[in-house]
Design an enzyme around this catalytic site. Sequence first.
Site: not given
Length: 369
Positions: A123, A150, A153, A269, A311, A338
């Site tokens: 990350r 991402h 996700q 988001d 998310c 997730r």
Amino acid sequence: MATQAVPHLMTLADLSVPQIRRLIDRSHHLKRTSLPWLEPQGSLPFKKQSKLRLPSQSLFNKTIALLFSKRSTRTRLAAETGAMLLGGRALFLGKEDIQLGVNENVRDSARVIGGMCQGIFARVGEHKEIEELAQHSPVPVLNALSSLWHPTQILADLLTLHENAHLFVLPDPNTPADARKPVPKGRVEKLSELRPLTVAYVGDSANVLHDMLVTYPRLGHTLRVASPAQYRAPPQVWDRVVELGCDKRIWWGADPKEAVNGADVVVTDTWISMGQEAEKTERLKAFEGYQVTEELCKLGGANPDWKFLHCLPRKPDEVDDEVFYGPRSLVFYEADNRKWTIMAAFDLLFGRWNISADYNVPANSAEGS
């Protein structure tokens, strides 16, 4: 070490449609296999307990490095708990824990970490950081989040939509109402097919949207995007969109009401990603009128039964409480997923080095459980 090329996953744009479907199906399978083991001890009837089989143990005795330079809740929880269920261990390496970026460069760190761990879940900030990591790593690298992409996700979002496919079934006047009811939870043996949807995204063009742009159209869905003119996809992302032919199923404008027209799903988001805090005042002004509300979607002509995804973490500027905590919201279902989608990526990428849709499972493997 195996002689085959080391597989990495930076974005879903790197995968074929069958590979994406395999990851989603694998996520659903691992979820169904694992959940009974997480029930309170003694809560299952003896007959059911005797039929339980462990999920894949492809990470048995393996360690996955969680190389995180940014804060994380869902991604870290999913990685650590998912690795354990696969028989392995996730080792968290925060930016304050190791020498990377202080006394050691990416190339050397990638070799050292890859020499002791069997996968790297990274990350990072700028996307070039994870590309350099993958270039020098002797083990697979999976993108946990970067400035551009991402992928895990969007896998969770797709699993959520498939598992709730009954919410999007168009009424058939020739079918009795009781025949259209969803199968009770816990009895679905196969992941439900999902009809082509219209998915609206209202907000900043950031990593979540970018992986939507290269994935949803290839799966037969239509994307309608609203963002201020100065917040559009960067060239390196849009080039991939066009390369994959996804642009033909994407509408992009600046009016949120126009974007949600005909939407089955509305997504937003954060408007201020980590590292953009200095732009807060400017961004809040630019995104005035972009808050997802019942009123916005009614005025814009969203489908009456539209559902909502985010998310997380969420700020009230992005979506109001009525939508976020209301019956349209699938956000916590999405957050739970997730775990299963990251677990599937760990299983196939780190445990097996194979995401092929036609992968043949060895007869003695736990995969069929």
